[in-house]
Each structure stands twice: as structure tokens, then as C-alpha cells.
Design a protein around this motif. Structure first.
Motif, PDB file in Angstrom:
ATOM      1  N   PRO A  19       0.810  -1.225   0.000  1.00 16.81           N
ATOM      2  CA  PRO A  19       0.000   0.000   0.000  1.00 16.81           C
ATOM      3  C   PRO A  19       0.838   1.267   0.000  1.00 16.81           C
ATOM      4  O   PRO A  19       0.345   2.342  -0.374  1.00 16.81           O
ATOM      5  CB  PRO A  19      -0.822  -0.115   1.294  1.00 16.81           C
ATOM      6  CG  PRO A  19      -0.061  -1.059   2.160  1.00 16.81           C
ATOM      7  CD  PRO A  19       0.600  -2.023   1.222  1.00 16.81           C
ATOM      8  N   TYR A  20       2.099   1.183   0.407  1.00 11.33           N
ATOM      9  CA  TYR A  20       2.953   2.367   0.468  1.00 11.33           C
ATOM     10  C   TYR A  20       3.955   2.426  -0.674  1.00 11.33           C
ATOM     11  O   TYR A  20       4.843   3.280  -0.694  1.00 11.33           O
ATOM     12  CB  TYR A  20       3.681   2.411   1.821  1.00 11.33           C
ATOM     13  CG  TYR A  20       2.724   2.380   2.984  1.00 11.33           C
ATOM     14  CD1 TYR A  20       1.879   3.451   3.246  1.00 11.33           C
ATOM     15  CD2 TYR A  20       2.614   1.252   3.784  1.00 11.33           C
ATOM     16  CE1 TYR A  20       0.958   3.407   4.294  1.00 11.33           C
ATOM     17  CE2 TYR A  20       1.707   1.198   4.834  1.00 11.33           C
ATOM     18  CZ  TYR A  20       0.884   2.282   5.077  1.00 11.33           C
ATOM     19  OH  TYR A  20      -0.022   2.235   6.102  1.00 11.33           O
ATOM     20  N   ALA A  74       5.548   7.809   4.928  1.00 10.57           N
ATOM     21  CA  ALA A  74       4.458   7.316   4.079  1.00 10.57           C
ATOM     22  C   ALA A  74       3.346   6.694   4.925  1.00 10.57           C
ATOM     23  O   ALA A  74       2.156   6.854   4.635  1.00 10.57           O
ATOM     24  CB  ALA A  74       4.989   6.303   3.067  1.00 10.57           C
ATOM     25  N   ILE A  75       3.717   5.977   6.001  1.00 12.59           N
ATOM     26  CA  ILE A  75       2.718   5.355   6.878  1.00 12.59           C
ATOM     27  C   ILE A  75       1.996   6.413   7.703  1.00 12.59           C
ATOM     28  O   ILE A  75       0.759   6.405   7.817  1.00 12.59           O
ATOM     29  CB  ILE A  75       3.388   4.309   7.794  1.00 12.59           C
ATOM     30  CG1 ILE A  75       3.941   3.159   6.945  1.00 12.59           C
ATOM     31  CG2 ILE A  75       2.398   3.777   8.824  1.00 12.59           C
ATOM     32  CD1 ILE A  75       4.781   2.175   7.727  1.00 12.59           C
ATOM     33  N   ARG A  96       1.613   9.497   7.095  1.00  8.29           N
ATOM     34  CA  ARG A  96       0.823  10.436   6.283  1.00  8.29           C
ATOM     35  C   ARG A  96      -0.633  10.010   6.229  1.00  8.29           C
ATOM     36  O   ARG A  96      -1.535  10.847   6.220  1.00  8.29           O
ATOM     37  CB  ARG A  96       1.419  10.512   4.878  1.00  8.29           C
ATOM     38  CG  ARG A  96       0.864  11.664   4.039  1.00  8.29           C
ATOM     39  CD  ARG A  96       1.554  11.716   2.676  1.00  8.29           C
ATOM     40  NE  ARG A  96       2.963  12.050   2.813  1.00  8.29           N
ATOM     41  CZ  ARG A  96       3.970  11.269   2.436  1.00  8.29           C
ATOM     42  NH1 ARG A  96       3.704  10.078   1.900  1.00  8.29           N
ATOM     43  NH2 ARG A  96       5.214  11.651   2.573  1.00  8.29           N
ATOM     44  N   ASP A  97      -0.899   8.687   6.218  1.00  5.74           N
ATOM     45  CA  ASP A  97      -2.278   8.189   6.208  1.00  5.74           C
ATOM     46  C   ASP A  97      -3.010   8.534   7.503  1.00  5.74           C
ATOM     47  O   ASP A  97      -4.246   8.580   7.539  1.00  5.74           O
ATOM     48  CB  ASP A  97      -2.297   6.671   6.017  1.00  5.74           C
ATOM     49  CG  ASP A  97      -2.022   6.275   4.575  1.00  5.74           C
ATOM     50  OD1 ASP A  97      -1.908   7.172   3.731  1.00  5.74           O
ATOM     51  OD2 ASP A  97      -1.924   5.062   4.306  1.00  5.74           O
ATOM     52  N   LEU A  98      -2.235   8.749   8.585  1.00  6.24           N
ATOM     53  CA  LEU A  98      -2.836   9.091   9.879  1.00  6.24           C
ATOM     54  C   LEU A  98      -2.969  10.593  10.066  1.00  6.24           C
ATOM     55  O   LEU A  98      -3.446  11.060  11.105  1.00  6.24           O
ATOM     56  CB  LEU A  98      -1.982   8.529  11.023  1.00  6.24           C
ATOM     57  CG  LEU A  98      -1.629   7.039  10.964  1.00  6.24           C
ATOM     58  CD1 LEU A  98      -0.751   6.662  12.149  1.00  6.24           C
ATOM     59  CD2 LEU A  98      -2.886   6.187  10.945  1.00  6.24           C
ATOM     60  N   ARG A 118       4.758  -1.357   9.463  1.00  4.55           N
ATOM     61  CA  ARG A 118       3.344  -1.312   9.084  1.00  4.55           C
ATOM     62  C   ARG A 118       2.444  -1.732  10.235  1.00  4.55           C
ATOM     63  O   ARG A 118       1.315  -1.258  10.360  1.00  4.55           O
ATOM     64  CB  ARG A 118       3.086  -2.221   7.877  1.00  4.55           C
ATOM     65  CG  ARG A 118       3.666  -1.726   6.578  1.00  4.55           C
ATOM     66  CD  ARG A 118       3.007  -2.387   5.373  1.00  4.55           C
ATOM     67  NE  ARG A 118       3.052  -3.830   5.415  1.00  4.55           N
ATOM     68  CZ  ARG A 118       4.041  -4.571   4.931  1.00  4.55           C
ATOM     69  NH1 ARG A 118       5.087  -3.984   4.381  1.00  4.55           N
ATOM     70  NH2 ARG A 118       3.993  -5.881   4.977  1.00  4.55           N
ATOM     71  N   PRO A 141       1.041   2.576  12.861  1.00  2.00           N
ATOM     72  CA  PRO A 141      -0.346   3.058  12.949  1.00  2.00           C
ATOM     73  C   PRO A 141      -0.861   3.171  14.377  1.00  2.00           C
ATOM     74  O   PRO A 141      -1.841   3.881  14.628  1.00  2.00           O
ATOM     75  CB  PRO A 141      -1.130   2.002  12.150  1.00  2.00           C
ATOM     76  CG  PRO A 141      -0.143   1.459  11.179  1.00  2.00           C
ATOM     77  CD  PRO A 141       1.148   1.433  11.934  1.00  2.00           C
ATOM     78  N   GLU A 193      -1.514   6.538  16.200  1.00  3.65           N
ATOM     79  CA  GLU A 193      -2.749   7.328  16.064  1.00  3.65           C
ATOM     80  C   GLU A 193      -3.385   7.562  17.431  1.00  3.65           C
ATOM     81  O   GLU A 193      -3.980   8.617  17.681  1.00  3.65           O
ATOM     82  CB  GLU A 193      -3.722   6.599  15.144  1.00  3.65           C
ATOM     83  CG  GLU A 193      -4.996   7.384  14.846  1.00  3.65           C
ATOM     84  CD  GLU A 193      -5.888   6.657  13.857  1.00  3.65           C
ATOM     85  OE1 GLU A 193      -6.568   7.345  13.074  1.00  3.65           O
ATOM     86  OE2 GLU A 193      -5.908   5.409  13.858  1.00  3.65           O
TER      87      GLU A 193
END
Length: 905
Positions: A232-233, A416-417, A419-421, A447, A451, A454
Motif C-alpha cells: 500500500p505504500y 508514508a505510513i 501520512r495516512d494518519l 506497518r 499506525p 494514532e
């Protein structure tokens, strides 16, 4: 470096660079000289990436001072440094009219500040200019990879838009000024590095072709599955590993082993290499990918390779496996193909890890022989494994240990990880730095853990991980394995406590898990488990990066998760065998239902659960669940047989027969013996086939099993027919038919009527053949057996055609075709298309014949049946030669419009 040149590839893929632009593989200096001299009249821009240094480097390409002037360091074929002076390089570039050089290597525009170089033209850039180069782009000081990745797309995009080096450099510098965040080993910082790219120019160049060039997409040599990015990244970093692999491609060992812990990115790197070589013109042919998690015999591998090289009937060729290995290797030594053996630890297993060997010693020896035969040849085998595979040895494989991401690559992946948060990295936070060090740059660990930031602080996550490291006590494990297991233990502890027992059941799965089946297993143990609980567990593991959702209820497991859940270091929640029995029972029932199905209906289930069936079989034998053991063995054997993986099928059926014999169930052994006869028959080993059939028949006759005897009589008839002993064949068929009619088994009777029709047809007794076929057809139509009816319609068409009753023949063929098209049986339809092509050609309907033959040819190609495709193409050429000149022109046009390539007269 791949990460620097990657923006150029993206510009081409986005159609922002002309299709005429060719990216060349990074060459040695001799390769560069040869390439330039072989392409006179081309525009060339030498683009050089690498490191800058003031002292001689031990290895690696780049720029350095050595003696009185700067040099560019190429590599030899062996991967050792090959320093080339700017003067020597300029001589070659002038000879070949190369107008410009882009030195993306750091410090390539610098003069040695130590004072050893007194001449202002001693830098590589200025030395090239003095030697006659008209324009040189170079770097005034060290430049981060992240900076080059901003500069290059803008630079090349503007160069091919305006055709001016000056405007291109200006565009690149402006983009760097605008986007000033740079990722480095210490984190991400704003830098004013837009000053570093420098243009040296003594006579402005214009590239007139640039603005007029045609923009178009380029065909890929990769299958669609390998073009799709699974991570995904994206594919981040790994420049040094790719460089080592490119060097290894030039060495003699045929294997290149990417070895590292689970989750470190071995498969991602193998995919990345293929994508990179495809994007930069390094692939001549489509590569082959084999996942050894699903492979149980070396025969499967060599049959698939042989079918691609020699045609679809290669697996049926009566040849020893050692001869097949030698035959395929002989071709591959001269043809540059890449083959990937993924998850190769499954071939030989890893003691103590829960990974059992899928292949026998004899199979592994064949794979080793293949690598021996390929040594020094053009083809290479990329191997990914968690094991160093020492049994292969250095002459067969170059060993590339793969660790975690490092320096800039590690922080780029982290960003990159996060950034999704909606988060950014705080490099002043010592805890986040320590956390990144603890994770060691392992992509899976990152991975799974990052996360969690968060909702938790870096300090909280760090404390939990350190606690797990202390408690695991993996004294003999590598530090990296400790960190990964601590990561997985942390994920486990993050689950709701009531869900954790389900992990025991999940650990019995490999590759894929299906939510509905997991629910059935759980409820066998405790009826209180709900689908909501199952979904909650799976969703949590998806969030942790350990599962990947493939569909609404299907999930792909990371292989490290299964290994962790089966490890001795993790205490089982339930030490009883309740979970195992539930797993075996559900898998045994599923496998049993798949046994009689045709291959196209089996394939999807075995792709998802093939490894689970093998694990369930092992557990069934341990738990003495004999009925499930028999069902699983028979199903796995039937699937292998349908796939023409005869070695595996034979081994499984022999195992099943031996089991029945040892249990005193002799009557049950007749079935496996019969199937062993079928396997020998399909390999045209009629002597062995007859022995197996007679062994099965002896048991059936002894036990009064008339149904089993009828089946074996029929197959003995098939063997006699294949050997053209029609008298014996008819006797066997009539014995089978007598029992089928006595027992009222119309289905079996219909099959035997059909074969009696084939015998009459072979002896040109068309009247008798038609009678037998019609008897078979009457039963099939009565039972609604459309597939069987289609086969008989086809044979009735052939009978009518041989009697030159073309009208009746066409009617029969069209009835057969209607059923095949209705059922989506493209291969069966293709056979009838071909027969209609022959029929219309016999009536001088050349253009209609051509349409039928091309339709059949395209269907055979889609079905990857190279043998029948070649036959259809041959029939089309015969048709073409017999047609008039006017029809020949139309047939040739028809061929080209069908997209079948060059027309071969």
C-alpha cells in the motif's frame, strides 16, 4: 540509483516524455562505448548517478578525485570500480556526437578544496567542458536523494517540452525551491539545496525533436499481476540491494538469493527488480513467477517452463524428469529470461520454525541440477527465502542478505505510513527515534506498529515493545527476529482478550483464510462464537498489516503471522486438540466436495486453501481422523492429476492405497489403484497403466464390486484403443457395458456407447459408429447432460463430414457449438470452430473458413493451448495457399485485423 531515476520512468509512463526516449540499463564503460557506436544518428544524453568522494572508494559507481583530475567511476563486469578520466570519456562522447551530460553524482562540479587540484578545470564537469562537451549539468555539493527526486522530473519534463538545457535546469531549481523538504538519515528538514544543480555551457543546444515527438504508452513485458503494486505504500528504497542484484545478473551463478527475515520485503524486492528492469528496457521476455508455498513437486515447475518454451503438450511428453530439466536449461542458457522462486523456504523447510519441507530430496536435487545447468548462461533465477539455503552452495546462488530499510529510506517509509494518519515525524522526539531504531527498518514491523501512534504516544509503544523483547527470551534467535516477534506479540496483546483464542485456529491456516469457514470451525469448538467476533479479529489484523483483504470474506495472511502463531515461543491458548479437530473436519469436508469437480471448478478453492489442505492432512494423520485423512489425500491427488502434476498425484494415491492396505480396508484400495492407472495412462505408459488397472480389478472382482469392475473394464478398453487393438478394446467395453446395463447405470453406459462409436469410426464403419453415438446421445439428452451431448454432437458431425454429408455435419457442429458457448466452454468451442473451418474449406468457402479458423486460433491462445493453436495456424496457411489471389489478400487482411502479428506465407 533506482530511486533517482524512478522519476524519469514515471514521466514516460505518464506520457510526459516522448515514446522515442529510450532508458538504457546502467552500463560498464565498454558497454557504453559499444552501445553508442552501434547507434549512429541518435541523440544521447549521458545521465550519471552515484556518490561523490574525495578519496578512492572501495566499490560503487560515482565521482572521485584521483591524481590531478576528477574521474567518473564506472564498474567492470565483475562489479569492481573502473575509474575513467573526463578526458577519456569526452573523447568517446565527441566521437559519437553526444551533446550533453547530466552528472547527478554528488560534488561532480566541485574542485578539491584540499588544494591538490590547482587547475580550475580539474572537476569532472569542467574537464568535460574543456574536452569539447557543449553542455554539462552537475552538482556543486552533496545532494540528498530526496532532493534529486524533486529536481529530475521538473528538469526532464521541461527539457522535452522546450528542448533547452538552460530552461530545464531553471525549472528543476525552481521546483526544488518550492518543495524544500528533504528526507535524510536524521529525519525531514527544509533545505535550500536548489543552488546545487549547475549548468556549464559553452554553446547552447537545441533538441528540436523534443516538441514534435509523439507521446504514447509503452508495452510492458510483465504480466498484469506483477505490474500491480501490492504494497500500500509503494516500493520505497532498496537502491543498494537492486545494485547488488544487477551486479549478480552478470556473474556466473544462476541463482540470486534474497534472504532475510519474514516481513523484511524479499518478495517486494523481487517484484521491484522485475518492474525496474521492465521500465528501463532490461526485460527481453516475460518473466516466470513460482510461489513455492503452493508447489509440491519439481515436475510442476519444469512442466510449466517447458509448456511456455515448447508448447502446451510438454507435460505429456514421455520423457524422464531429468531430461526435461536438461532440455529446458539448454534453451534458457542462450535466452535471457528471469525466473522467480518465491517463498523458497517452503521447498526445504526451516527446522523449528513450523515450516515443513514441501519437496522431497529428489525434487530439490533436480532444482539444484537446473541451477548447475544454467550456470554462466543468459537466464537467472531470483530466489526469495527466509533461509540462507546453504544446501545450494555458492556456485549455484549469489547470497544477498536483506536487512531492514536504512537511513533516508527508513524515514521515507515511516513518513508514508504516518501520512495516512494525518501525522508528521517529530524528529526532536527521542522516543520516536528510539522506536524507529528498535523496529530496525523492517517494513512489516513498521506497518504493524506505526499506525498505533494514532492513539498511543511513541513512549507507550516503545515501552510495550521493550517489555515483549524481555519476556520472549529467544536466546538463539537473531535480534531482528526478536524485534519482529515482539511486534507480533504487541499486536496480539492489543486485541480484545476474548478474541485471542481464535489465533490458535488462525495459525492453522497458510496463505489465505475465509471468514465463513473460520466461523464454522470456531462454532464446532464453542457454539457461542459469532460472525461478529470473527470479523472483529480479521479487521484488527488488517489494520496491523498482517492480513490483506482480497474480497468480502477472503483475506491473505502474511507468512510471518502463521510462523509466529505456530512457534514454540508462544503459549497456546488451548492445549487440547479441539481447535485442530475442528480445522481438520471443515477442511476435510470442503476437500471431499472438490474431488469429483473439473479443474476449472477446483482451481480457485485450491489456490485459497491448497496449503490448508496439506496442513489439515498432517493434523488428520496425527489425530487419527482416518475419514478426513482419506478425503484430503484423495482431493489433493485429484487436483494434482487434473493439473497434470503426475508425480505429486502418484505419490498421494500410493500413500492412500498403502493406508487402506495397512488398515485392512483392501476394498477401499481399489479406487487409488484405479487412479494410478489413469495417471500412467495419461503419460502414455500403457504397460504400467494396465498393471494398476488389473490390480484394482482383482480387488473389485474379489469383493463383488461390479460398479468398480465396470469402471476398470472401461479404462482397459481405453488402453487397448490407444494401442489400436480395437478387438480387445471392444471386448473390454462390452464387459463394462453389460454391468452398466445390468445395474441401470445409464451415465456409465452412455460413456461406453460413445467409445464403441469411436472404435467403429476408427475402423470406418460409419453406420455402426452413428448408431453407437445416437444411443449415447439419447441417454445424455434424457439426463440433461449438455456437456456430454456437445461432445457426441461433435463426433456425429465428424461422421457426417467423412461421409461428405456437409449439410448434416454443419448442423451437428452448430448444435455442439451452441452448448459450448452457452456453458462458457471456450476450449471446446474452439475445437468446433476449427472443425467448421475445415468443413467450409472442403466446400470452397474460403473466407468463411478463414473466419472460423482465426476464431478458433484466438480461443486456443487465450486458453494457452499452444499445440492446438499451432495446428489451427497451420490449417489457416493451408487454406491460404489453396485460395485465389483475391481471397488470399482478404485472408491476409483478416489475419492482421485479428491482431495475430506478422503474416507468415
Amino acid at each position: 540509483f533506482r530511486s533517482i531515476a524512478r522519476p524519469l520512468v514515471e514521466l514516460i509512463e505518464q506520457k510526459k516524455l516522448p515514446a522515442q526516449v529510450e532508458l538504457l540499463r546502467p552500463p560498464t564503460f565498454d558497454q557504453l562505448r559499444r552501445h553508442l557506436r552501434e547507434r549512429p544518428g541518435f541523440y544521447h544524453i549521458l545521465h550519471f548517478d552515484g556518490h561523490g568522494a574525495y578519496e578512492a572508494a572501495d566499490s560503487g559507481s560515482g565521482f572521485k578525485f584521483q591524481g590531478p583530475e576528477g574521474k567518473l567511476v564506472f564498474e567492470t563486469e565483475e562489479g569492481t570500480p573502473d575509474p575513467i578520466t573526463a578526458e577519456k570519456l569526452s573523447t568517446l562522447l565527441q566521437e559519437c556526437a553526444v551533446p550533453a551530460v547530466v552528472l547527478n553524482a554528488c560534488q561532480s562540479a566541485m574542485i578539491d578544496p584540499s588544494g591538490r587540484q590547482k587547475d580550475p578545470f580539474s572537476s569532472v564537469a569542467t574537464a568535460l567542458l574543456r574536452s569539447g562537451m557543449r553542455e554539462v549539468v552537475a552538482m556543486a555539493y552533496s545532494l540528498y536523494v530526496s532532493g534529486a527526486k524533486v529536481f529530475l522530473p521538473a528538469f526532464y519534463g521541461r527539457l522535452f517540452e522546450k528542448g533547452s538545457m538552460a530552461q530545464a535546469v531553471r525549472a528543476g531549481r525552481q521546483q526544488m525551491y518550492k518543495d524544500d523538504q528533504r528526507v535524510c538519515a536524521r529525519g525531514e528538514f527544509p533545505l535550500q539545496d536548489w543552488l546545487l544543480p549547475v549548468l556549464y555551457q559553452q554553446s547552447p543546444l537545441s533538441f528540436p525533436f523534443a516538441t514534435a515527438a509523439k507521446l504514447e504508452s509503452r508495452p510492458s513485458k510483465l504480466p498484469a499481476e506483477l505490474r500491480r503494486e501490492k504494497n500500500p505504500y509503494g516500493f520505497i528504497g532498496r537502491d543498494s540491494a537492486l545494485l547488488e542484484m544487477e551486479r549478480a545478473l552478470r556473474r556466473k551463478p544462476a541463482g540470486i538469493l534474497i534472504q532475510g527475515l519474514g516481513g523484511v520485503g524479499k518478495t517486494t524486492l523481487a517484484r521491484g527488480l522485475l518492474q525496474w528492469m521492465d521500465q528501463t528496457g532490461g526485460l527481453k521476455h516475460e518473466p516466470w513467477w513460482f510461489s513455492f508455498q503452493e508447489i509440491r513437486s519439481a515436475e510442476f515447475v519444469f512442466n510449466r517452463i517447458g509448456e511456455a518454451l515448447f508448447g502446451g503438450n510438454f507435460s505429456a511428453v514421455n520423457m524422464k524428469l531429468e531430461e526435461k530439466v536438461a532440455k529446458t536449461a539448454e534453451v534458457l542458457r542462450d535466452e535471457p529470461l528471469l525466473i522467480v522462486w518465491d517463498n523458497f523456504e517452503s521447498a526445504s523447510g526451516i527446522p523449528g520454525s513450523g515450516i515443513e519441507p514441501n519437496l522431497r530430496d529428489s525434487d530439490r536435487k533436480l532444482l539444484a541440477q537446473f541451477l548447475d545447468d544454467l550456470r554462466g548462461g543468459a537466464s537467472k533465477v531470483i530466489i526469495t527465502s527466509r533461509s540462507p539455503e546453504d544446501w545450494l552452495g555458492p556456485t549455484r546462488r549469489f547470497h544477498l542478505p536483506l536487512g531492514g530499510l536504512d537511513r533516508e529510506e527508513r524515514w521515507e517509509y515511516c513518513q508514508a505510513i504516518l501520512r495516512d494518519l494525518g501525522k508528521t515525524i517529530n524528529h526532536e522526539d527521542k522516543d520516536i527515534v528510539d522506536l524507529m531504531d528498535l523496529l530496525g527498518g523492517h517494513p512489516l514491523a513498521m506497518r504493524a506498529i506505526l499506525p498505533r501512534l494514532e492513539k498511543l504516544s511513541a513512549a507507550q509503544v516503545l515501552a510495550a515493545l521493550r517489555s515483549n523483547l524481555d519476556s520472549l527470551k529467544l536466546d538463539e534467535e537473531e535480534e531482528g527476529q526478536k524485534s519482529l516477534y515482539a511486534t507480533l506479540a504487541f499486536v496480539e496483546q492489543s486485541l480484545a482478550e476474548e478474541l485471542r483464542p481464535l489465533l490458535v485456529l488462525l495459525g492453522m491456516h497458510e496463505s489465505f483464510v475465509q471468514a465463513g469457514l473460520l466461523e464454522m470451525m470456531a462454532r464446532q469448538v464453542d457454539g457461542g462464537w459469532s460472525r461478529a467476533s470473527i470479523d472483529a479479529l480479521l479487521e484488527a489484523l488488517v489494520f496491523a498489516g498482517l492480513l490483506r483483504q482480497m474480497g468480502q470474506t477472503i483475506y491473505e495472511l502474511h507468512p510471518l503471522l502463521t510462523s509466529y502463531l505456530r512457534s514454540n515461543n508462544r503459549k497456546a491458548v488451548d492445549k487440547s486438540d479441539g481447535w485442530a479437530r475442528a480445522f481438520v473436519d471443515v477442511m476435510g469436508t470442503l476437500a471431499d466436495g472438490l474431488t469429483p469437480k473439473p479443474l476449472h471448478e477446483q482451481r480457485a478453492f485450491f489456490h485459497l486453501h491448497g496449503q490448508d489442505f496439506y496442513h489439515a492432512l498432517k493434523e488428520a494423520e496425527r489425530l487419527r481422523m482416518t475419514a478426513d485423512m482419506a478425503a484430503l489425500t484423495q482431493s489433493l491427488a485429484a487436483f494434482a492429476q487434473n493439473n497434470r502434476n503426475f508425480e505429486t498425484a502418484e505419490r498421494l494415491f500410493q500413500h492412500l492405497a498403502a493406508h487402506y492396505e495397512s488398515c485392512g480396508q483392501e476394498q477401499m484400495a481399489a479406487g487409488p489403484y484405479h487412479q494410478l492407472g489413469r495417471i500412467a495412462e495419461e503419460q502414455r505408459d500403457f504397460g504400467s497403466a494396465e498393471q494398476w488397472y488389473r490390480k484394482s480389478l482383482a480387488i473389485s472382482e474379489k469383493r463383488g464390486n461390479e460398479h468398480g469392475a465396470a469402471l476398470t473394464y472401461h479404462q482397459l478398453g481405453m488402453i487397448a484403443e490407444e494401442q489400436r487393438d480395437f478387438g480387445a478394446a471392444e471386448q473390454w467395453y462390452r464387459q463394462s457395458l453389460a454391468i452398466s446395463e445390468k445395474l441401470g447405470n445409464e451415465h456409465r453406459a452412455a460413456s461406453t456407447y460413445h467409445q464403441l462409436g469411436r472404435i467403429a469410426e476408427e475402423q470406418r464403419d460409419f453406420g455402426a459408429a452413428e448408431q453407437w453415438y445416437r444411443q449415447s446421445l439419447a441417454i445424455k439428452e434424457k439426463q440433461g447432460n449438455e456437456h456430454g451431448a456437445a461432445i457426441t454432437y461433435h463426433q456425429l458431425g465428424i461422421i457426417a463430414e467423412k461421409q461428405r454429408d456437409f449439410r448434416a455435419a454443419e448442423q451437428w457442429y452448430r448444435k455442439s457449438l451452441a452448448i459450448d458457448e452457452k456453458q462458457g466452454n471456450e476450449h471446446g468451442a474452439a475445437i468446433t470452430y476449427g472443425q467448421l473451418g475445415i468443413l467450409t474449406a472442403l466446400q470452397d468457402r474460403f473466407l468463411e473458413s478463414g473466419q472460423w479458423l482465426i476464431k478458433g486460433l484466438r480461443a486456443f491462445l487465450r486458453a494457452q493451448d499452444q499445440h492446438l493453436a499451432k495446428q489451427a495456424a497451420g490449417n489457416f496457411m493451408v487454406l491460404y495457399k489453396n485460395a485465389s489471389a483475391q481471397d488470399q489478400a482478404k485472408l491476409e487482411s483478416m489475419w492482421r485485423e485479428a491482431g495475430l502479428g506478422d503474416f507468415l506465407r
